[in-house]
Scaffold this active site. Structure first.
Site, mmCIF file in Angstrom:
data_model
loop_
_atom_site.group_PDB
_atom_site.id
_atom_site.type_symbol
_atom_site.label_atom_id
_atom_site.label_comp_id
_atom_site.label_asym_id
_atom_site.label_seq_id
_atom_site.Cartn_x
_atom_site.Cartn_y
_atom_site.Cartn_z
ATOM 1 N N VAL A 100 0.840 -1.208 0.000
ATOM 2 C CA VAL A 100 0.000 0.000 0.000
ATOM 3 C C VAL A 100 0.871 1.252 0.000
ATOM 4 O O VAL A 100 0.377 2.361 0.172
ATOM 5 C CB VAL A 100 -0.938 0.003 1.243
ATOM 6 C CG1 VAL A 100 -1.928 -1.148 1.179
ATOM 7 C CG2 VAL A 100 -0.151 -0.060 2.564
ATOM 8 N N HIS A 116 -4.386 -4.278 -2.371
ATOM 9 C CA HIS A 116 -4.774 -3.993 -0.983
ATOM 10 C C HIS A 116 -4.949 -2.499 -0.717
ATOM 11 O O HIS A 116 -4.887 -2.062 0.425
ATOM 12 C CB HIS A 116 -3.753 -4.613 -0.020
ATOM 13 C CG HIS A 116 -3.764 -6.120 -0.042
ATOM 14 N ND1 HIS A 116 -2.802 -6.906 0.543
ATOM 15 C CD2 HIS A 116 -4.671 -6.990 -0.571
ATOM 16 C CE1 HIS A 116 -3.089 -8.192 0.363
ATOM 17 N NE2 HIS A 116 -4.217 -8.265 -0.312
ATOM 18 N N CYS A 148 -22.432 10.983 3.318
ATOM 19 C CA CYS A 148 -23.327 10.185 4.167
ATOM 20 C C CYS A 148 -23.049 10.328 5.668
ATOM 21 O O CYS A 148 -23.778 9.770 6.479
ATOM 22 C CB CYS A 148 -23.259 8.712 3.770
ATOM 23 S SG CYS A 148 -21.765 7.907 4.350
ATOM 24 N N THR A 186 7.037 -11.903 -1.520
ATOM 25 C CA THR A 186 5.778 -12.202 -0.811
ATOM 26 C C THR A 186 5.842 -13.586 -0.185
ATOM 27 O O THR A 186 6.402 -14.515 -0.786
ATOM 28 C CB THR A 186 4.535 -12.070 -1.724
ATOM 29 O OG1 THR A 186 3.379 -12.487 -0.977
ATOM 30 C CG2 THR A 186 4.641 -12.881 -3.000
ATOM 31 N N SER A 187 5.252 -13.707 1.002
ATOM 32 C CA SER A 187 5.222 -15.009 1.675
ATOM 33 C C SER A 187 4.225 -15.950 0.995
ATOM 34 O O SER A 187 4.173 -17.127 1.323
ATOM 35 C CB SER A 187 4.860 -14.834 3.152
ATOM 36 O OG SER A 187 3.638 -14.134 3.264
ATOM 37 N N ASN A 211 12.938 -14.530 -3.451
ATOM 38 C CA ASN A 211 12.659 -14.396 -2.019
ATOM 39 C C ASN A 211 13.834 -15.039 -1.259
ATOM 40 O O ASN A 211 14.239 -16.146 -1.611
ATOM 41 C CB ASN A 211 11.343 -15.134 -1.678
ATOM 42 C CG ASN A 211 10.788 -14.747 -0.331
ATOM 43 O OD1 ASN A 211 11.521 -14.671 0.646
ATOM 44 N ND2 ASN A 211 9.496 -14.519 -0.260
HETATM 45 P P1 OAD Z 1 4.936 -10.928 4.390
HETATM 46 O O1 OAD Z 1 5.492 -10.126 5.512
HETATM 47 O O2 OAD Z 1 3.998 -12.014 4.713
HETATM 48 O O3 OAD Z 1 6.134 -11.573 3.564
HETATM 49 C C1 OAD Z 1 7.245 -10.826 3.135
HETATM 50 C C2 OAD Z 1 8.140 -11.742 2.336
HETATM 51 O O4 OAD Z 1 9.215 -10.971 1.834
HETATM 52 C C3 OAD Z 1 8.749 -12.891 3.139
HETATM 53 O O5 OAD Z 1 8.524 -14.114 2.456
HETATM 54 C C4 OAD Z 1 10.231 -12.558 3.193
HETATM 55 O O6 OAD Z 1 11.057 -13.712 3.170
HETATM 56 C C5 OAD Z 1 10.398 -11.734 1.923
HETATM 57 N N1 OAD Z 1 11.524 -10.790 1.937
HETATM 58 C C6 OAD Z 1 12.081 -10.146 2.984
HETATM 59 N N2 OAD Z 1 13.072 -9.348 2.576
HETATM 60 C C7 OAD Z 1 13.155 -9.465 1.220
HETATM 61 C C8 OAD Z 1 13.983 -8.896 0.202
HETATM 62 N N3 OAD Z 1 14.932 -8.023 0.492
HETATM 63 N N4 OAD Z 1 13.765 -9.273 -1.079
HETATM 64 C C9 OAD Z 1 12.789 -10.165 -1.387
HETATM 65 N N5 OAD Z 1 11.978 -10.726 -0.481
HETATM 66 C C10 OAD Z 1 12.160 -10.394 0.808
HETATM 67 O O7 OAD Z 1 4.323 -9.872 3.361
HETATM 68 P P2 OAD Z 1 3.261 -10.122 2.197
HETATM 69 O O8 OAD Z 1 3.500 -11.400 1.503
HETATM 70 O O9 OAD Z 1 3.248 -8.882 1.389
HETATM 71 O O10 OAD Z 1 -2.323 -7.688 3.896
HETATM 72 O O11 OAD Z 1 1.916 -10.208 3.027
HETATM 73 C C11 OAD Z 1 0.710 -10.275 2.348
HETATM 74 C C12 OAD Z 1 -0.343 -9.502 3.067
HETATM 75 O O12 OAD Z 1 -0.408 -9.902 4.433
HETATM 76 C C13 OAD Z 1 -0.091 -7.999 3.155
HETATM 77 O O13 OAD Z 1 -0.451 -7.297 2.000
HETATM 78 C C14 OAD Z 1 -0.942 -7.608 4.312
HETATM 79 C C15 OAD Z 1 -0.585 -8.723 5.273
HETATM 80 O O14 OAD Z 1 -1.510 -8.984 6.255
HETATM 81 C C16 OAD Z 1 -3.192 -6.776 4.316
HETATM 82 O O15 OAD Z 1 -2.897 -5.881 5.079
HETATM 83 C C17 OAD Z 1 -4.556 -6.981 3.757
#
Ligand code: OAD
Length: 246
Positions: A100, A116, A148, A186-187, A211
């Protein structure tokens, strides 16, 4: 492996990238999961749900103001810039992000689908009417909607909420068409975003993961790089440039 991937990219027509918090980690934006992740320190159900906002809008706004301030200080990193450049090798190219923070646009990616929402936008918690992006919110005097009267909230997706209409449909459409799909930082745990790479792979895309950690996606990936995006992506661009073709 990077050489092979560069060759695949040069033969592809449509590229799609899904990013998560990891792409912005090297800019100084905290991720959600992992040792230093936000969800290790804060409870999502107290900050990122409609119920939390209705029960205690002041605390929710204080948290979002803190994150806005933090994100306001950071800049895109070499991974964001490399993803903006990567588009030059495709006829069609879309960055789909769960973030975001607005850093892909700041880095120059022309077509970004924000699944998101965007932390700098505000909307009405009742009728979803958008209010000016630059509206600063005082948590002790939360403004109300001019249409509203509902309380103004950040335009981000909270737990239990649907993703922005049109955006998720478009993300599925480009994923189905993709020749190459990159999952970066992304995880791959939160759906529906986490379904996009799977759908792309089922429709024949080459799946690439970048990742430092393994994820549930790793076993399905054709190319899986245990690397930081801010390091590997510029390396990939360097290789593509040396090989020419764009
Ligand atoms: P996460 O915090 O779940 O995952 C971040 C990922 O980035 C992990 O797998 C790390 O290993 C990886 N990572 C860390 N440093 C990195 C780097 N330098 N280069 C590449 N990868 C790296 O974040 P998201 O997958 O984005 O949703 O989480 C998904 C959603 O969960 C978010 O959008 C948010 C959260 O709850 C909402 O708020 C709706």
């Amino acid at each position: 492996m990077l050489e092979k991937l560069a060759d695949r990219i040069r033969r592809a027509r449509e590229g799609v990238v899904l990013t998560g918090a990891g792409i912005s980690a090297e800019s100084g934006v905290p991720t959600f999961r992992g040792k230093e992740g936000l969800w290790g320190k804060f409870k999502p159900e107290e900050l990122a749900t409609m119920e939390a906002f209705m029960a205690n809008p002041k605390i929710v706004w204080e948290w979002y103001n803190w994150r806005r301030e933090l994100m306001g200080k950071v800049k895109p990193n070499s991974g964001h810039y490399a993803l903006a450049e990567l588009g030059e090798w495709f006829e069609q190219y879309t960055v789909v992000t769960q973030n975001v923070d607005g850093l892909h646009r700041a880095a120059g990616s022309p077509r970004v689908l924000e699944l998101h929402g965007n932390i700098y936008r505000n909307k009405c918690s009742e009728c979803n009417h958008l209010t000016p992006d630059d509206l600063e919110i005082d948590p002790t005097h939360i403004p109300t909607c001019t249409r509203c009267g509902g309380k103004i909230r950040p335009d981000v997706v909270w737990f239990g909420e649907l993703l922005p209409e049109g955006t998720i449909e478009e993300a599925f459409a480009v994923s189905e068409r993709a020749d190459i799909f990159f999952s970066v930082g992304t995880s791959a745990l939160v759906h529906p975003a986490a379904s996009l790479p799977v759908i792309a792979r089922q429709h024949g895309a080459v799946l690439v993961e970048i990742n430092p950690e393994e994820t549930p996606l790793t076993e399905f990936a054709d190319y899986s790089f245990r690397a930081r995006s801010g390091e590997l992506l510029p390396e990939l661009i360097g290789l593509l440039r040396r090989k020419g073709g764009c």
